[in-house]
Design a protein around this motif. Structure first.
Motif, PDB file in Angstrom:
ATOM      1  N   LEU A  94      47.659  24.875  49.205  1.00 30.18           N
ATOM      2  CA  LEU A  94      48.831  25.628  49.659  1.00 30.18           C
ATOM      3  C   LEU A  94      48.388  26.821  50.506  1.00 30.18           C
ATOM      4  N   PHE A  95      47.343  27.478  50.058  1.00 38.55           N
ATOM      5  CA  PHE A  95      46.798  28.603  50.832  1.00 38.55           C
ATOM      6  C   PHE A  95      46.356  28.124  52.210  1.00 38.55           C
ATOM      7  N   ILE A  96      45.685  26.964  52.245  1.00 39.14           N
ATOM      8  CA  ILE A  96      45.180  26.424  53.514  1.00 39.14           C
ATOM      9  C   ILE A  96      46.343  26.076  54.456  1.00 39.14           C
ATOM     10  N   ILE A  97      47.395  25.535  53.879  1.00 41.28           N
ATOM     11  CA  ILE A  97      48.517  25.101  54.713  1.00 41.28           C
ATOM     12  C   ILE A  97      49.394  26.286  55.124  1.00 41.28           C
ATOM     13  N   LEU A  98      49.717  27.136  54.161  1.00 41.97           N
ATOM     14  CA  LEU A  98      50.701  28.180  54.410  1.00 41.97           C
ATOM     15  C   LEU A  98      50.139  29.342  55.208  1.00 41.97           C
ATOM     16  N   MET A  99      48.892  29.714  54.970  1.00 43.24           N
ATOM     17  CA  MET A  99      48.356  30.893  55.654  1.00 43.24           C
ATOM     18  C   MET A  99      48.338  30.744  57.173  1.00 43.24           C
ATOM     19  N   PRO A 100      47.934  29.594  57.748  1.00 44.71           N
ATOM     20  CA  PRO A 100      48.057  29.476  59.223  1.00 44.71           C
ATOM     21  C   PRO A 100      49.512  29.532  59.696  1.00 44.71           C
ATOM     22  N   LEU A 150      42.042  49.905  49.630  1.00 43.38           N
ATOM     23  CA  LEU A 150      40.656  50.260  49.312  1.00 43.38           C
ATOM     24  C   LEU A 150      40.161  49.479  48.091  1.00 43.38           C
ATOM     25  N   VAL A 151      40.991  49.421  47.049  1.00 44.40           N
ATOM     26  CA  VAL A 151      40.597  48.678  45.858  1.00 44.40           C
ATOM     27  C   VAL A 151      40.395  47.201  46.175  1.00 44.40           C
ATOM     28  N   ILE A 152      41.323  46.654  46.964  1.00 38.80           N
ATOM     29  CA  ILE A 152      41.202  45.228  47.342  1.00 38.80           C
ATOM     30  C   ILE A 152      39.933  45.001  48.151  1.00 38.80           C
ATOM     31  N   CYS A 153      39.624  45.895  49.056  1.00 37.17           N
ATOM     32  CA  CYS A 153      38.410  45.744  49.878  1.00 37.17           C
ATOM     33  C   CYS A 153      37.148  45.851  49.020  1.00 37.17           C
ATOM     34  N   LEU A 154      37.203  46.737  48.025  1.00 36.38           N
ATOM     35  CA  LEU A 154      36.045  46.835  47.130  1.00 36.38           C
ATOM     36  C   LEU A 154      35.861  45.545  46.343  1.00 36.38           C
ATOM     37  N   LEU A 155      36.967  44.984  45.856  1.00 39.50           N
ATOM     38  CA  LEU A 155      36.875  43.701  45.139  1.00 39.50           C
ATOM     39  C   LEU A 155      36.393  42.595  46.062  1.00 39.50           C
ATOM     40  N   MET A 156      36.867  42.617  47.300  1.00 38.71           N
ATOM     41  CA  MET A 156      36.387  41.629  48.276  1.00 38.71           C
ATOM     42  C   MET A 156      34.893  41.806  48.541  1.00 38.71           C
ATOM     43  N   SER A 157      34.478  43.071  48.620  1.00 34.69           N
ATOM     44  CA  SER A 157      33.045  43.339  48.844  1.00 34.69           C
ATOM     45  C   SER A 157      32.207  42.809  47.687  1.00 34.69           C
ATOM     46  N   LEU A 158      32.749  42.942  46.474  1.00 35.32           N
ATOM     47  CA  LEU A 158      32.038  42.404  45.316  1.00 35.32           C
ATOM     48  C   LEU A 158      31.908  40.889  45.424  1.00 35.32           C
ATOM     49  N   GLY A 159      32.983  40.217  45.822  1.00 31.56           N
ATOM     50  CA  GLY A 159      32.917  38.777  46.011  1.00 31.56           C
ATOM     51  C   GLY A 159      31.951  38.385  47.110  1.00 31.56           C
ATOM     52  N   GLY A 217      32.503  33.806  44.531  1.00 32.14           N
ATOM     53  CA  GLY A 217      32.534  35.054  45.293  1.00 32.14           C
ATOM     54  C   GLY A 217      33.355  34.940  46.561  1.00 32.14           C
ATOM     55  N   ILE A 218      33.133  33.876  47.343  1.00 28.87           N
ATOM     56  CA  ILE A 218      33.864  33.691  48.602  1.00 28.87           C
ATOM     57  C   ILE A 218      35.341  33.433  48.316  1.00 28.87           C
ATOM     58  N   GLY A 219      35.605  32.649  47.249  1.00 28.45           N
ATOM     59  CA  GLY A 219      37.010  32.398  46.909  1.00 28.45           C
ATOM     60  C   GLY A 219      37.725  33.664  46.492  1.00 28.45           C
ATOM     61  N   GLN A 220      37.020  34.510  45.749  1.00 28.94           N
ATOM     62  CA  GLN A 220      37.618  35.788  45.352  1.00 28.94           C
ATOM     63  C   GLN A 220      37.955  36.616  46.580  1.00 28.94           C
ATOM     64  N   ALA A 221      37.000  36.719  47.490  1.00 31.46           N
ATOM     65  CA  ALA A 221      37.220  37.521  48.697  1.00 31.46           C
ATOM     66  C   ALA A 221      38.319  36.910  49.565  1.00 31.46           C
ATOM     67  N   THR A 222      38.345  35.580  49.696  1.00 32.95           N
ATOM     68  CA  THR A 222      39.348  34.917  50.532  1.00 32.95           C
ATOM     69  C   THR A 222      40.740  35.062  49.930  1.00 32.95           C
ATOM     70  N   ALA A 223      40.866  34.878  48.633  1.00 31.32           N
ATOM     71  CA  ALA A 223      42.177  35.013  47.991  1.00 31.32           C
ATOM     72  C   ALA A 223      42.710  36.430  48.123  1.00 31.32           C
ATOM     73  N   LEU A 224      41.832  37.401  48.106  1.00 32.65           N
ATOM     74  CA  LEU A 224      42.270  38.792  48.228  1.00 32.65           C
ATOM     75  C   LEU A 224      42.667  39.166  49.656  1.00 32.65           C
ATOM     76  N   LEU A 225      42.386  38.261  50.601  1.00 33.04           N
ATOM     77  CA  LEU A 225      42.823  38.538  51.970  1.00 33.04           C
ATOM     78  C   LEU A 225      44.341  38.621  52.068  1.00 33.04           C
ATOM     79  N   LEU A 226      45.055  37.844  51.230  1.00 36.31           N
ATOM     80  CA  LEU A 226      46.513  37.837  51.292  1.00 36.31           C
ATOM     81  C   LEU A 226      47.092  39.218  50.971  1.00 36.31           C
ATOM     82  N   PRO A 227      46.772  39.836  49.819  1.00 33.64           N
ATOM     83  CA  PRO A 227      47.298  41.195  49.604  1.00 33.64           C
ATOM     84  C   PRO A 227      46.691  42.210  50.573  1.00 33.64           C
ATOM     85  N   ALA A 228      45.466  41.963  51.001  1.00 38.06           N
ATOM     86  CA  ALA A 228      44.853  42.892  51.954  1.00 38.06           C
ATOM     87  C   ALA A 228      45.617  42.900  53.268  1.00 38.06           C
ATOM     88  N   VAL A 229      46.045  41.723  53.731  1.00 34.46           N
ATOM     89  CA  VAL A 229      46.822  41.640  54.977  1.00 34.46           C
ATOM     90  C   VAL A 229      48.135  42.404  54.836  1.00 34.46           C
TER      91      VAL A 229
END
Length: 860
Positions: free
Chosen positions: A111-117, A156-165, A792-804
């Motif tokens: 769903l993420f793959i389809i809906l995000m584009p 900032l918190v989301i970016c830090l979590l993304m950085s951790l991922g 790690g990559i999935g965590q960072a990618t999933a957090l892109l949605l609230p980050a956007v």
């Protein structure tokens, strides 16, 4: 490879079958038996694999997978799938139920793959139409400062979590980078262990064969020492009954000798006392008469005071005389003669002869067993020759050569394919690096946007007059949003693919392999071959009905057990039935049965000695009145101490006037002193000697008849014991000696049984190699980094949605607007806004009326 190893073990078992066959070994506790310890090697490959510093990260991913996929390993479902030749359609519902957690995560990813584009496309189109925040105009709202700060803090918190991922992704990618090198090192370690295993096997075989020689040499040593071992045991059995009797006899012979010496001394003392007493009495009488004559014939005694002195001297002369009665000390010549007659027989020599007869038992045993020992050694040498011939006929070198060739071929194949693996690994590493850097770029845009926006923001600037730094921050945020929409779906595709593969490898391979459930699947009856109940026993033993399981083999190999016990090779060659000592020890036992030792002619004390003991009892020393002798011996030789008497007489004489009387008495005083010195003192010495001799004889003769009778009874008992039991003792100890010799070989063969079944050719290196391939390479070096990567990559990618979302919201507060809201006058400003210290802005052409911008201090 395994069949070749088994073939080698069977060859060794065949050798042991030639060594001995029949029942089980006799004993493992043979006295003096050798201790055997099969040589083993140390293997360098570890049993367990430690992930090191990244271990906590791997465990974190495992916990996440346990939450996502909490179902137990589907043993029954896997068995059905395998039995139906991987027909997944039949069990699709069960598969879906088991994979429900992974499926849900996969669907969310799709769903993420389809809906995000799509969302990104429509969002872009909407902003191009000045909608969705695309209009460069910011309306005044309540609590804008709090909203701006909240958006910034959330981003900032989301970016830090993304950085951790992203950091997890970099760590996982680094582990992938070293995968091939670690795999190569682990593989080389396993190959070296397998080569050590092959080198160890012939050493173990040679050691087992060499121990027969050591066992034979131990038996030869005992056979050569048969006089001390067998003869010494017989002697030890006889000594407790015989030696105490001989010791008592020896003590009695010593007592006889001492009695003779004491009688001789006593007899001499009695003679000296008798002669001395007579002489002493005569001499004292002469002195007494001389003094009386001197006193009587002297005129000096007629007048006072000389008369009183003379009368005093005359009154004391009655004490001058002998005190001993020779008639009270009869002679012991009769007893002495009888004891001398007894001592004419050398009783001590007779007793020593008894000791010698016991001490000669080992020598007799050695002399009488020379021929039998020689025959036994010949039998042992013949067995040794047989073993050497069999060992030389074993083609162990050929077997080991085949196994070594197989290992070398597989090693060469690994090294040939290693460059390809390194190439694929570099592709994997480069792709992961690009993904990590792409996410790093997006997060960097967000961080730069936050940094520029926060640092460049001024509360005194209106939206149309914001500074360049603040505006740049907003642009960075929107750039991050753009890149997010552009690449997030691609990243999610990679995450979903790696998640599906890595999660299933972990749950369907790594975990069940660690808890042996995967082996339980392989142990399912009729699974791999429908006509075989147990696949492994059918493959290894050609009998599929034997309960030989992968799980049992794995556990036994892990413990280091030998191939024989692990693979239940007793169904091929039952070593317990063949390791029997009877075949080759029958001749040994037969030869040892010929050990006929004859020591029945031992005589402890002959009849002459017995008669002399009885004569000693009848010698009369018991009838002597020792108290009378002691009574006389305690007396003084004279009635008065001559020295005291002489001193008294001399003192009185000195008071007499000079003259003939005084001179005569002086001479008598001197004679008395001379008598004391020459007669009394020697007589006193003779009395002391007599007293000592009497006491010795008194002690010796005390209960003499009872003691001698007891000794004779003990002697008869000991002699009867030798006559009646020595043959059975010899027979018993001979059997024990034979069992000891045979026991050496029984102990050796029992050790061979244990060494072959439990220790020899341990299959642990093979299991370690399998663990290295599955737990080490597949799970530890590949699956764990892969799972950490998608985590790690999935965590960072999933957090892109609230980050956007937060970045778009926040960019409005940092970017420079083209227009702003104004108010006609202050009175039109909402009271709440005025209370907050904010000015409102309307559009420039609100309601068609052109109004100038109201310039007043802004708290925004």
């Amino acid at each position: 490879m395994t069949m070749v190893l088994v073939f080698g073990v069977l060859l060794l078992l065949g050798l042991c079958g030639n060594i001995a066959s029949g029942g089980q070994p006799v004993s493992t506790s043979t006295p003096g038996a050798l201790d055997y310890e099969l040589p083993t090697s140390e293997y360098e490959t570890p049993d367990t694999f430690n992930a090191g510093t990244v271990g906590p990260l791997y465990r974190m991913v495992h916990i996440f997978l346990q939450v996502v996929q909490p179902n137990d390993f589907p043993l029954d479902m896997i068995r059905e799938i395998l039995q139906r030749n991987f027909d997944f359609s039949v069990d699709s519902k069960e598969i879906a139920y088991y994979e429900i957690g992974i499926l849900i995560c996969t669907i969310l990813g799709l769903l993420f793959i389809i809906l995000m584009p799509l969302v990104g496309y429509f969002f872009c189109m909407c902003r191009c139409c000045n909608k969705c925040g695309g209009e460069m105009h910011q309306r005044q709202k309540q609590n804008e400062s709090c909203r701006r700060k909240g958006f910034a803090l959330s981003l900032l918190v989301i970016c830090l979590l993304m950085s951790l991922g992203i950091m997890y992704g970099f760590v996982a990618n680094h582990q992938v980078r070293t995968l091939i090198k670690r795999t190569e090192n682990l593989t080389e370690s396993n190959y070296r262990d397998l080569q050590t295993f092959l080198n160890e096997t012939p050493k173990q075989i040679d050691y087992i064969l060499a121990q027969y020689t050591n066992t034979k040499n131990k038996a030869f040593s005992d056979l050569d020492d048969v006089d001390n071992l067998l003869g010494g045991r017989i002697k030890d059995q006889v000594k407790p009954k015989v030696i105490p009797v001989l010791d008592d006899m020896k003590a009695m012979v010593t007592a006889i000798r001492q009695s003779r010496d004491a009688l001789e001394s006593m007899n001499d003392s009695l003679k000296n006392i008798s002669d001395g007493s007579t002489q002493l009495s005569t001499d004292l009488t002469d002195v007494k008469n001389s003094v009386e004559n001197s006193l009587q014939n002297s005129n000096d005694c007629a007048s006072e005071p000389t008369k009183d002195i003379c009368d005093n001297i005359r009154s004391e002369l009655s004490n001058l005389g002998s005190n001993l009665d020779a008639n009270q000390l009869p002679s012991v010549d009769d007893q002495l003669n009888k004891v001398n007659d007894i001592c004419k027989t050398d009783l001590e020599s007779l007793v020593n002869k008894g000791y010698t007869s016991i001490d000669e038992i080992p020598g007799k045993v050695g002399n009488q067993t020379v021929d039998v020992i020689t025959d036994v050694k010949k039998v042992l040498d013949s067995i040794s020759s047989t073993i050497k011939n069999v060992s030389q006929s074993i083609p162990i070198e050929e077997v080991l050569s085949q196994v070594s060739r197989y290992i070398n071929d597989s090693k060469d194949y690994f090294h040939r394919e290693l460059p390809k693996l390194e190439e694929y690994d570099s592709y994997w590493w480069l792709g992961g690096l690009i993904v990590c850097f792409l996410l790093t770029l997006i997060v960097t845009f967000f961080f730069l946007g936050l940094l520029c926006g926060v640092c460049g923001y001024s509360k005194h600037a209106t939206p149309t007059r914001r500074g360049c730094v603040s505006n740049t921050g907003g642009i960075f945020l929107m750039a991050g949003v753009g890149f997010s929409f552009l690449f997030c779906w691609i990243l999610m595709i990679l995450v979903v693919l790696t998640f599906v593969v890595g999660a299933n490898v972990e749950k369907l391979v790594c975990e069940p392999y660690a808890n042996k459930q995967l082996l339980q699947v392989l142990d399912t009856p009729h699974l791999l071959r429908k006509d075989w109940r147990f696949f492994l026993s059918g493959l290894m033993l050609n009998n599929p009905n034997i309960n030989l399981t992968f799980e049992q083999v794995y556990s036994d190999c892990k413990k280091g057990r030998g191939v024989y016990a692990t693979f239940q090779l007793e169904h091929v060659f039952n070593i317990s039935e063949n390791l029997n000592i009877e075949k080759h020890t029958r001749k040994i036992i037969k030869e040892l049965d010929n050990l006929n030792v004859n020591i029945d002619n031992i005589e402890l004390f002959n009849q002459t000695g017995r008669e002399n003991l009885e004569n000693f009892v009848n010698s009369g020393i018991e009838d002597i009145d020792y108290s009378q002798y002691l009574k006389e011996a305690e007396k003084s030789p004279t009635k008065v101490d001559l020295l005291v008497f002489a001193s008294s007489l001399e003192e009185k004489t000195d008071k007499l006037p000079d003259g003939n009387l005084k001179q005569d008495l002086k001479r008598d005083v001197q004679r008395i002193k001379t008598i004391h010195q020459q007669q009394v003192l020697p007589m006193q010495q003779s009395l002391n000697t007599l007293k000592q001799s009497v006491r010795i004889l008194e002690h010796t003769s005390k209960k003499l008849s009872e003691r001698v009778n007891k000794i004779i009874m003990s002697l008869d008992s000991a002699q009867n014991f030798l006559t009646s039991n020595v043959s059975s003792i010899v027979t018993e100890e001979t059997k024990k000696f034979g069992k000891t010799i045979v026991g050496y070989f029984a102990h050796y063969l029992e050790w061979v049984l244990y060494a072959i079944t439990e220790e020899m050719t341990s299959c642990k290196p093979v299991v370690t190699a399998m663990d290295s391939a599955v737990s080490g390479v597949l799970c530890g070096y590949a699956a764990d980094p892969l799972n950490l990567f998608w985590f790690g990559i999935g965590q960072a990618t999933a957090l892109l949605l609230p980050a956007v979302i937060f970045a778009v919201k926040l960019a409005k507060y940092y970017r420079r607007m083209d227009s702003e809201d104004i108010y006609d006058d202050v009175e039109t400003v909402p009271m709440k806004n005025l209370e907050n210290g904010s000015n409102g802005y309307h559009k420039d052409h609100l309601y068609g009326v052109h109004n100038p911008v109201m310039t007043s201090p802004s708290r925004y």
